[in-house]
Design an enzyme around this catalytic site. Structure first.
Site, PDB file in Angstrom:
ATOM      1  N   GLU A 488      27.832  32.234  70.536  1.00  0.00           N
ATOM      2  CA  GLU A 488      27.851  33.700  70.439  1.00  0.00           C
ATOM      3  C   GLU A 488      27.955  34.386  71.792  1.00  0.00           C
ATOM      4  OE1 GLU A 488      24.349  34.478  68.151  1.00  0.00           O
ATOM      5  OE2 GLU A 488      25.360  34.156  66.238  1.00  0.00           O
ATOM      6  N   LYS A 601      26.493  29.187  74.717  1.00  0.00           N
ATOM      7  CA  LYS A 601      25.128  29.348  74.214  1.00  0.00           C
ATOM      8  C   LYS A 601      24.635  28.106  73.488  1.00  0.00           C
ATOM      9  CE  LYS A 601      22.494  32.471  71.219  1.00  0.00           C
ATOM     10  NZ  LYS A 601      22.609  33.447  70.137  1.00  0.00           N
TER      11      LYS A 601
END
Ligand code: BGC
Length: 769
Positions: A488, A601
């Site tokens: 993300e 991430k």
């Protein structure tokens, strides 16, 4: 390393009270039984920093969202599982002074969570400002045997000098959510009653109209003698309670038993809720604390008997895995297909108790392999029941003809995540739902699920992918544009390798399933095709065309799958280039800087290699691992477990072990500094997977169970239990040796390091590894 809690194989132990760590401890020491959850708030008043949290599964509120720039397609609300009336409250005054750990001198404090038995215990000793010294021991549990019952035993003694103790057990419905967007109260009072026996508060949620009745009963003992009480009754808006006073002599112990029956309209007829709760709490109180506790402990023992993981030689790792298994079972027991697993379970407000792709991608395999078949089936049925809403959800975004886009976040099937990058773009979630169906059929062989429900979901998902791709002339390929992958830290990218992979796989798997169901259940197939107007010839031909011509970004120089087109245009850096004081970057860098950086991430390409490992040789996995891991900041709790599993796959046991510890002790050691918000429940399933699929190398492929074990150097032995095709197996791995114990009454076949072995019912076999 500084640890917040003592290492113990079956317990989490906090010695000494640190107010600044209280919120984190309230999360870590949470209790739950799949239907209710309770943070480790104190029974007595506490005016220091605390996040009050009592939660009831499935009872939610559609909190109006806050979005500055409203656009078509944004969800109207964010569903929240609510902080509900406080059932644990017991106010204490001694010689007129209130017991409040924030306002007195704490002489001793110990909090313990017994994971074997599901009991939270606290022992502390204080000196009040009036000079009185008090010792308190409290134990509480939410019954795993009867999910509507909670019980507390609260013992007070005044070791130095006697005094007059005023005790008030109560229920308080004046509660709020800290994260309420507009500071609204979510509960209404329907009725309240208090008499000489017990107290009752019946409440209902605003807008969603769920009713919940809270009945409490209590009694006080001095040693084995029940004390007659003459309580003063309290009844005011959203509050009922009883107070009574005793003259406590020094050295004597006084134990209050408080019982609560918490019944919701989800499981009971709404008109009788109050009566039913009262009858239930009376019955519980007649049984008494010890009997209720025995039944609760037995239910926990049964769970552990069939799913414990034992690690010898490494107590920190042992504590870590038990902590994870314990919280997973506290969150979801699998008997109710309306319920699911929120990323933070019942341990905090963040993520609102809603369902994410985490369920299918992480939690599902845990329940599939440790529990009875109906548990995993119920998780699949949860999504099946939401299929209509997923089709509506896709229609809101402009898709048609039965295409389904499951929400990124939901409670009742509607999307309630309102960041466009996630709502519109993180569409890979659809793939995880297909993958769970595949996983279920592979493990259980229960084809009836596919015939009755699964295929319908798969066709709707494939219809979505068919419409979501578009043909690119310059590439002469199909492409998927404008998505957010699992990483993300990057939005609106084109051709995210993982998303394209899972889309292509879903289309292919749906075709295989159509073939299967057509031959195994032709009448059901026809019925389904008619019902959903499925054009078998045209639609499947379109899918095949996409499968054969979907674009996958690749970099020839690095010889890796590219996370998305243009990924290598970014300034290439490694996580070792980030200064320690800037980690985690999501707490130190602007969002703009994160988006432009190459830092990842969580597992993205590696998530795809994890799901579809058998399609790739070890060299390919290794090259991609070596490229992506040094660029991954692991700032989602879901990341280290997948990297740990894949490190095992490429024989990097030390790396796998380092990442295992990071995932297993993420919350106990508060590695990401956010445990105060709640525990990472769904990532706990990833931890379990890093032992079972990672170290033990257990995987079901083409309906066969494969075992390819490794063992970290630090461990003398580890053993785990899994179910495969309704057979329970205990697998123990020590240095150089594996033992498989078939605990079922049927023969089992297992591929050990590539060789097929048969183990008879009840037998144990040893293998060299
Ligand atoms: C992760 C998502 C996950 C969500 C809930 C986010 O930080 O990036 O993959 O679904 O947390 O756990």
């Amino acid at each position: 390393m500084d640890r917040n809690y003592k290492i113990d194989e079956w317990k989490i132990i906090e010695e000494g009270f640190r107010p600044e760590n209280n919120r984190a401890s309230e999360s870590v020491f949470s209790i739950g039984n799949g239907y209710m959850g309770q943070r480790a708030n104190f029974e007595e008043k506490y005016s220091g920093d605390s996040l009050r949290g009592s939660y009831i599964a499935g009872i939610y509120y559609p909190d109006k969202t806050r979005v500055g720039w409203w656009k078509n397609g944004y969800p109207e609300y964010f569903a929240k599982v609510l902080n509900s009336p406080n059932w644990i409250g017991i106010d204490i005054k001694i010689d007129g002074e209130e017991l409040d750990l924030d306002r007195c001198k704490i002489l001793y404090f110990q909090r313990e969570l017994n994971m074997k038995e599901g009991v939270l215990f606290r022992h502390f000793s204080v000196r009040l400002n009036n000079g009185i010294r008090a010792d308190i021991k409290s134990s509480r549990f939410l019954s795993l045997d009867d999910h509507e019952i909670g019980a507390i035993s609260y013992t007070i003694s005044l070791p130095e000098k006697g005094g007059r103790i005023n005790i008030t057990p109560y229920i308080d419905g004046n509660v709020v959510n800290e994260d309420a967007n507009y500071g609204e109260a979510f509960w209404n009072e329907d009725s309240r009653l208090t008499d000489n026996g017990n107290s009752l508060l019946v409440t209902s949620t605003r807008k969603t109209n769920f009713s919940v009745a809270y009945a409490i009963d209590y009694c006080l003992y001095n040693k084995n003698r029940k004390i007659d009480l003459e309580p003063v009754l309290h009844s005011r808006e959203m509050y009922v309670g009883h107070s009574f006073e005793i003259d406590a002599t020094s050295g004597n112990e006084y134990t209050l038993f408080k019982y609560a029956a918490i019944l919701s309209s989800q499981n009971n007829t709404v008109n009788d809720l109050g009566q039913l709760a009262t009858a239930k709490v009376r019955k519980a109180s007649a049984k008494g604390f010890d009997m209720l506790l025995t039944a609760h402990k037995n239910a926990w023992h049964k769970k552990w008997d069939e799913s414990d993981i034992i690690i010898k030689g490494d107590p920190a790792a042992q504590q870590g895995i038990r902590f994870n298994i314990f919280h997973l079972y506290q969150t979801y027991t699998g008997d109710d297909k309306r319920l699911n697993i929120g990323p933070k379970g019942f341990t905090g407000e963040k993520y609102g108790g809603s369902t994410y792709w985490d369920t299918e991608a992480f939690a599902f395999p845990f329940y599939l392999m440790t529990s009875d078949l109906h548990v995993a089936r119920n998780l699949l049925l949860y999504r099946y029941k939401h299929l209509g809403k997923a089709i509506e959800n896709a229609a809101k975004l402009g898709f048609n003809k039965g295409a389904a886009l499951y929400p990124m976040v939901t409670i009742n099937g509607e999307e309630c995540h309102n960041e466009w990058e996630i709502t519109f773009e993180e569409i890979h979630r659809n793939g995880a739902i297909a993958y769970a169906i595949y996983n279920y059929i592979e493990h259980t062989g229960d084809k009836s699920y596919l015939e009755d429900y699964g295929l319908e979901v798969l066709i709707a998902l494939s219809r979505f992918w068919r419409q979501r791709v578009n043909y690119s002339e310059p590439k002469d390929k199909y492409v998927i544009l404008g998505v957010t992958g699992p990483n993300e830290y990057e939005n609106n990218v084109n051709n995210n390798w993982y998303t394209n992979k899972i889309a292509q796989w879903t289309l292919r798997y749906t075709l295989d399933c159509i073939k299967d169901v057509k031959s195994s259940a032709p009448a059901k197939y026809k019925d389904l095709s008619d019902r959903i107007s499925f054009d078998d010839t045209i639609e499947t031909a379109e899918w095949k065309e996409i499968i054969d011509n979907l674009f996958f970004p690749y970099d020839d120089n690095e010889d890796v799958f590219l996370q998305q087109e243009g990924y290598l245009d970014k300034l290439q850096q490694l996580t070792s280039d980030i200064r320690a004081e800037e980690r985690p970057i999501n707490q130190h860098w602007s969002w703009d800087r994160i988006l432009r950086s190459c830092f990842i991430k969580q597992a993205d390409v590696i998530q795809g290699l994890y799901f579809f490992e058998e399609e790739y040789d070890t060299e390919t996995i290794r090259r991609n691992y070596d490229f992506y891991e040094p660029r991954t900041v692991h700032e989602s709790s879901l990341s280290p477990s997948i990297y740990s599993i894949m490190a095992s796959r490429i024989d990097r046991i030390d790396k796998a072990y380092e990442l295992y510890l990071r995932t297993a002790r993420l919350d106990i050691d508060d590695i990401n500094k956010e445990v105060k918000e709640g525990l990472h429940i769904t990532s706990m399933a990833g931890t379990w997977l890093s032992i079972v699929e990672g170290f033990a190398g257990l995987k079901v492929k083409q309906q066969k169970l494969y075992l390819n074990p490794l063992i970290p150097d630090a461990w003398q032995l580890y053993s785990l239990m899994i179910r495969f095709r309704n057979k329970l197996l205990k697998i123990s791995i020590s240095q150089g040796k594996a033992e498989v114990h078939n605990l079922s009454d049927k023969q089992v076949c297992i591929m050990v390091k590539g060789e097929e072995k048969t183990i008879n019912a009840g037998d144990k076999e040893f293998f060299k590894i």
